[in-house]
Design a protein around this motif. Structure first.
Motif, mmCIF file in Angstrom:
data_model
loop_
_atom_site.group_PDB
_atom_site.id
_atom_site.type_symbol
_atom_site.label_atom_id
_atom_site.label_comp_id
_atom_site.label_asym_id
_atom_site.label_seq_id
_atom_site.Cartn_x
_atom_site.Cartn_y
_atom_site.Cartn_z
ATOM 1 N N LEU A 1 50.438 39.160 43.088
ATOM 2 C CA LEU A 1 50.084 40.444 43.691
ATOM 3 C C LEU A 1 49.420 41.370 42.682
ATOM 4 N N PHE A 2 50.000 41.432 41.482
ATOM 5 C CA PHE A 2 49.433 42.325 40.474
ATOM 6 C C PHE A 2 48.074 41.837 39.997
ATOM 7 N N SER A 3 47.905 40.564 39.762
ATOM 8 C CA SER A 3 46.602 40.070 39.303
ATOM 9 C C SER A 3 45.576 40.176 40.412
ATOM 10 N N GLY A 4 45.971 39.922 41.647
ATOM 11 C CA GLY A 4 45.064 40.065 42.783
ATOM 12 C C GLY A 4 44.646 41.508 42.972
ATOM 13 N N GLY A 5 45.584 42.425 42.749
ATOM 14 C CA GLY A 5 45.267 43.846 42.840
ATOM 15 C C GLY A 5 44.242 44.248 41.808
ATOM 16 N N TYR A 6 44.373 43.687 40.611
ATOM 17 C CA TYR A 6 43.398 43.989 39.558
ATOM 18 C C TYR A 6 42.022 43.463 39.936
ATOM 19 N N ILE A 7 41.977 42.240 40.446
ATOM 20 C CA ILE A 7 40.693 41.645 40.829
ATOM 21 C C ILE A 7 40.069 42.442 41.967
ATOM 22 N N ALA A 8 40.879 42.817 42.960
ATOM 23 C CA ALA A 8 40.366 43.597 44.084
ATOM 24 C C ALA A 8 39.869 44.958 43.608
ATOM 25 N N CYS A 9 40.608 45.593 42.715
ATOM 26 C CA CYS A 9 40.226 46.899 42.184
ATOM 27 C C CYS A 9 38.939 46.785 41.380
ATOM 28 N N SER A 10 38.845 45.728 40.578
ATOM 29 C CA SER A 10 37.649 45.507 39.769
ATOM 30 C C SER A 10 36.436 45.277 40.660
ATOM 31 N N SER A 11 36.604 44.491 41.702
ATOM 32 C CA SER A 11 35.508 44.215 42.634
ATOM 33 C C SER A 11 35.098 45.493 43.369
ATOM 34 N N ALA A 12 36.070 46.283 43.796
ATOM 35 C CA ALA A 12 35.777 47.537 44.485
ATOM 36 C C ALA A 12 35.024 48.490 43.559
ATOM 37 N N PHE A 13 35.407 48.510 42.278
ATOM 38 C CA PHE A 13 34.709 49.369 41.321
ATOM 39 C C PHE A 13 33.259 48.914 41.144
ATOM 40 N N GLU A 14 33.061 47.619 41.004
ATOM 41 C CA GLU A 14 31.699 47.092 40.847
ATOM 42 C C GLU A 14 30.846 47.418 42.066
ATOM 43 N N ASP A 15 31.426 47.308 43.265
ATOM 44 C CA ASP A 15 30.703 47.655 44.496
ATOM 45 C C ASP A 15 30.332 49.138 44.502
ATOM 46 N N ALA A 16 31.283 49.990 44.119
ATOM 47 C CA ALA A 16 31.028 51.431 44.082
ATOM 48 C C ALA A 16 29.961 51.772 43.051
ATOM 49 N N LEU A 17 30.004 51.111 41.910
ATOM 50 C CA LEU A 17 29.019 51.334 40.855
ATOM 51 C C LEU A 17 27.619 50.935 41.333
ATOM 52 N N LEU A 18 27.529 49.835 42.046
ATOM 53 C CA LEU A 18 26.252 49.389 42.605
ATOM 54 C C LEU A 18 25.710 50.422 43.596
ATOM 55 N N GLU A 19 26.594 50.960 44.429
ATOM 56 C CA GLU A 19 26.184 52.000 45.382
ATOM 57 C C GLU A 19 25.673 53.234 44.634
ATOM 58 N N LEU A 20 26.354 53.612 43.560
ATOM 59 C CA LEU A 20 25.948 54.775 42.768
ATOM 60 C C LEU A 20 24.577 54.550 42.144
ATOM 61 N N LYS A 21 24.385 53.378 41.537
ATOM 62 C CA LYS A 21 23.104 53.061 40.899
ATOM 63 C C LYS A 21 21.971 52.959 41.912
ATOM 64 N N SER A 22 22.307 52.604 43.153
ATOM 65 C CA SER A 22 21.304 52.482 44.205
ATOM 66 C C SER A 22 20.983 53.824 44.856
ATOM 67 N N GLY A 23 21.714 54.857 44.457
ATOM 68 C CA GLY A 23 21.469 56.179 45.029
ATOM 69 C C GLY A 23 22.187 56.412 46.343
ATOM 70 N N ASN A 24 23.093 55.524 46.711
ATOM 71 C CA ASN A 24 23.902 55.692 47.923
ATOM 72 C C ASN A 24 25.140 56.511 47.565
ATOM 73 N N TYR A 25 24.899 57.789 47.298
ATOM 74 C CA TYR A 25 25.938 58.633 46.728
ATOM 75 C C TYR A 25 27.139 58.848 47.642
ATOM 76 N N GLU A 26 26.910 58.985 48.933
ATOM 77 C CA GLU A 26 28.027 59.236 49.846
ATOM 78 C C GLU A 26 29.010 58.066 49.834
ATOM 79 N N THR A 27 28.473 56.843 49.922
ATOM 80 C CA THR A 27 29.316 55.651 49.889
ATOM 81 C C THR A 27 29.983 55.512 48.526
ATOM 82 N N ALA A 28 29.206 55.720 47.460
ATOM 83 C CA ALA A 28 29.750 55.615 46.104
ATOM 84 C C ALA A 28 30.879 56.617 45.901
ATOM 85 N N LYS A 29 30.669 57.840 46.352
ATOM 86 C CA LYS A 29 31.669 58.891 46.158
ATOM 87 C C LYS A 29 32.973 58.537 46.853
#
Length: 146
Positions: free
Chosen positions: A23-51
């Motif tokens: 559970l803890f390692s899966g949570g880290y992987i899920a959190c890391s993936s969610a962060f990478e997705d949010a970062l991609l949205e930010l870099k793409s200028g999709n600020y509302e989704t990134a925020k």
């Protein structure tokens, strides 16, 4: 005298520990993936989704997300510029704040430099001066040997 667990009980404890580890390692992987997705949205200028994605992670204590939410408010990326909110998030992220009176001073210095140099944001000398003064008042001392 040391008491040993019954074999069935020992198996249950082992399974519980394994489940917790997964559970803890899966949570880290899920959190890391969610962060990478949010970062991609930010870099793409999709600020509302990134925020919305970054604020969720930041609220859960993700330091890099806290820092980026602070930057969004400092630079006005998809939100109205808001120094107080930016500083709140920088304080939560508190990167490299050892020995500083204000944990946001380090981040504030680089926000000021970016406004001064026009890096990632339009040049604004008045805004740069405010952030650099905040940084200095907070205890940040620039090391010119970097």
């Amino acid at each position: 005298m040391r008491k040993t667990l019954h074999p069935v009980r020992r198996k249950m404890v082992a399974r519980s520990l394994l489940l917790l580890a997964l559970l803890f390692s899966g949570g880290y992987i899920a959190c890391s993936s969610a962060f990478e997705d949010a970062l991609l949205e930010l870099k793409s200028g999709n600020y509302e989704t990134a925020k919305s994605r970054l604020e969720l992670l930041a609220t859960l204590g993700h330091g890099r997300a806290q820092f980026l939410v602070g930057e969004m408010y400092a630079y006005g990326w998809g939100v109205t510029r808001d120094r107080d909110t930016a500083i709140k998030w920088f304080r939560r992220a508190a990167y490299r704040s050892d020995g500083m009176q204000d944990p946001a001073a380090y981040a504030a210095h680089y926000v000021g430099r970016n406004f001064l140099e026009g890096s990632s944001v339009e040049t604004d000398t008045a805004e740069a001066a405010w952030w650099l003064k905040f940084s200095k008042d907070g205890g940040y001392v620039e090391n010119n040997n970097r």
